[in-house]
Scaffold this active site. Sequence first.
Site, PDB file in Angstrom:
ATOM      1  CB  ILE A  13      -0.790  -0.263   1.237  1.00  0.00           C
ATOM      2  CG1 ILE A  13      -1.561  -1.555   1.542  1.00  0.00           C
ATOM      3  CG2 ILE A  13      -2.027   1.496   1.490  1.00  0.00           C
ATOM      4  CD1 ILE A  13      -2.707  -1.445   2.204  1.00  0.00           C
ATOM      5  CB  SER A  37       9.159  -4.058   0.213  1.00  0.00           C
ATOM      6  OG  SER A  37      10.327  -3.487   1.434  1.00  0.00           O
ATOM      7  CE1 TYR A 149      -2.461  -6.351  11.455  1.00  0.00           C
ATOM      8  CE2 TYR A 149      -4.771  -7.284  11.120  1.00  0.00           C
ATOM      9  CZ  TYR A 149      -4.169  -6.113  10.529  1.00  0.00           C
ATOM     10  OH  TYR A 149      -3.915  -5.756   9.850  1.00  0.00           O
ATOM     11  NE  ARG A 290      -9.156 -17.254   6.266  1.00  0.00           N
ATOM     12  CZ  ARG A 290      -8.391 -16.356   5.081  1.00  0.00           C
ATOM     13  NH1 ARG A 290      -7.311 -17.224   5.341  1.00  0.00           N
ATOM     14  NH2 ARG A 290      -9.084 -15.610   5.152  1.00  0.00           N
TER      15      ARG A 290
HETATM   16  N1  UFG Z   1     -10.610 -17.017   0.970  1.00  0.00           N
HETATM   17  C1  UFG Z   1     -10.445 -18.462   0.007  1.00  0.00           C
HETATM   18  N2  UFG Z   1      -9.110 -18.866   0.090  1.00  0.00           N
HETATM   19  C2  UFG Z   1      -8.449 -18.656  -0.169  1.00  0.00           C
HETATM   20  C3  UFG Z   1      -8.006 -17.476   1.235  1.00  0.00           C
HETATM   21  C4  UFG Z   1      -8.903 -16.940   1.223  1.00  0.00           C
HETATM   22  O1  UFG Z   1     -11.932 -19.132   0.106  1.00  0.00           O
HETATM   23  O2  UFG Z   1      -6.805 -19.082  -0.212  1.00  0.00           O
HETATM   24  C5  UFG Z   1     -11.867 -16.744   1.682  1.00  0.00           C
HETATM   25  C6  UFG Z   1     -12.393 -16.202   2.441  1.00  0.00           C
HETATM   26  O3  UFG Z   1     -12.716 -17.412   3.693  1.00  0.00           O
HETATM   27  C7  UFG Z   1     -12.269 -14.946   2.342  1.00  0.00           C
HETATM   28  C8  UFG Z   1     -12.290 -14.427   1.804  1.00  0.00           C
HETATM   29  O4  UFG Z   1     -11.387 -15.314   0.510  1.00  0.00           O
HETATM   30  O5  UFG Z   1     -13.913 -14.963   2.893  1.00  0.00           O
HETATM   31  C9  UFG Z   1     -11.028 -13.385   1.659  1.00  0.00           C
HETATM   32  O6  UFG Z   1      -9.782 -13.187   3.072  1.00  0.00           O
HETATM   33  P1  UFG Z   1      -9.157 -12.844   3.233  1.00  0.00           P
HETATM   34  O7  UFG Z   1      -7.695 -13.839   4.012  1.00  0.00           O
HETATM   35  O8  UFG Z   1      -8.573 -12.275   1.523  1.00  0.00           O
HETATM   36  O9  UFG Z   1      -9.336 -11.370   3.668  1.00  0.00           O
HETATM   37  P2  UFG Z   1      -9.794 -11.627   5.039  1.00  0.00           P
HETATM   38  O10 UFG Z   1     -11.452 -10.818   5.141  1.00  0.00           O
HETATM   39  O11 UFG Z   1     -10.183 -12.563   6.339  1.00  0.00           O
HETATM   40  O12 UFG Z   1      -8.904 -10.725   5.550  1.00  0.00           O
HETATM   41  C10 UFG Z   1      -8.339  -9.455   5.555  1.00  0.00           C
HETATM   42  C11 UFG Z   1      -6.906  -9.230   5.768  1.00  0.00           C
HETATM   43  C12 UFG Z   1      -7.005  -9.439   6.772  1.00  0.00           C
HETATM   44  C13 UFG Z   1      -7.851  -7.753   7.942  1.00  0.00           C
HETATM   45  C14 UFG Z   1      -8.844  -8.298   7.197  1.00  0.00           C
HETATM   46  C15 UFG Z   1      -9.966  -7.180   7.438  1.00  0.00           C
HETATM   47  O13 UFG Z   1      -6.141 -10.589   5.481  1.00  0.00           O
HETATM   48  O14 UFG Z   1      -5.865  -8.548   7.697  1.00  0.00           O
HETATM   49  O15 UFG Z   1      -9.038  -7.893   6.012  1.00  0.00           O
HETATM   50  O16 UFG Z   1     -11.234  -7.488   6.945  1.00  0.00           O
HETATM   51  F1  UFG Z   1      -7.634  -7.891   8.986  1.00  0.00           F
END
Ligand code: UFG
Length: 340
Positions: A13, A37, A149, A290
């Site tokens: 970012i 990075s 976190y 998850r």
């Molecule tokens: N997902 C999958 N497969 C994967 C990874 C993710 O199905 O391999 C799904 C998750 O279950 C979720 C969606 O994709 O439904 C988004 O998951 P992310 O891990 O991309 O994002 P999150 O919303 O879980 O978390 C992110 C950041 C955090 C932050 C949060 C804020 O990783 O650091 O958004 O809402 F805090």
Amino acid sequence: MACILLTGGAGYIGSHTFVALAEAGHDVVILDDFSNSDPGVVARMGRVAGREPTVVRGSVLDEALLGRVFAEHRIDGIIHFAALKAVGESVERPLDYFSTNIGGLMTLMRAARAAGVWRLVFSSTATVYGDPGDRAVPETAPRSHTNPYAFTKLTCEQMLEQAAAAEPWCVGVLRYFNPVGAHPSGLIGEDPRGLPNNLMPYVAKVAIGALPELQVFGDDYATPDGTGMRDYVHVVDLARAHVASVEALLDGRAHTLNIGTGRANSVLELVEAYGRAAGRALPYRVVGRRAGDVAITYADPSRARAELGFEATLDLDAMCRDSWRWMRAQASGFRLNDPE
Ligand code: UFG
């Protein structure tokens, strides 16, 4: 024109925010320890922006170094990105998160106070809302934490609130929803080390052939297609929000704001959109949920519009298209002038 210190400015970012600040005519000093990075990004940031940033290599935990940065540059405001951000890792190594995220903010604030710099934009996250349920979540929603976190981000928000009650701090707290995508030049983007934790970087690696298939974490949520839904926001929009935020602080206007689009997309919608960008259907397999995931989260973005005039403009197709261009540019070693 102002001079802005970006801690963690070589990160995902931060690098996009540098470009947006340079486009808006501001000077930038970056402090980054390059722990997550690649130093090669600095030259590419310079190519995108037309000038390279001033970069100081070091940690936000080094108060003497911070003192020198403030002494050598007339800093008008700070955007503080430097932090650890992997939820799973934070569960395994909580002390590292307390030290870098909480200790880093404290050290930075002490050095800034000594230099008389009181304007600070803080990189926060929608994760401070815990599980807000199926509604556009406003900034007034209750905050909670379910992992170290999230605890550090919430604690930092509270530290800033208490400090601002006692001292002349002017703080902008930006709660990001799910930042994705890359700069349309293909020269900067997200480059996670190892196996990506987040959905879009994982899908991107499947699309480029570095990983065999996506695992979809659950299709039995109470959402239209059963998969989790999130408010994905293009990193270029997010970078613009930082420019608006720091400019508001220069004008004396403190704020706490959601940065999202106000829309939610499911895992399967994102996989489909990425497949359209990459020109082929991407392989996935549904597995169990998850731990710690919520069904749906999306922003009420109206306060950011009212207070900063900020609105996200780029849609999911643009996010996927730009991520895919970045993936191909990286794979070609940035040798193509136009990776399209
Ligand atoms: N997902 C999958 N497969 C994967 C990874 C993710 O199905 O391999 C799904 C998750 O279950 C979720 C969606 O994709 O439904 C988004 O998951 P992310 O891990 O991309 O994002 P999150 O919303 O879980 O978390 C992110 C950041 C955090 C932050 C949060 C804020 O990783 O650091 O958004 O809402 F805090």
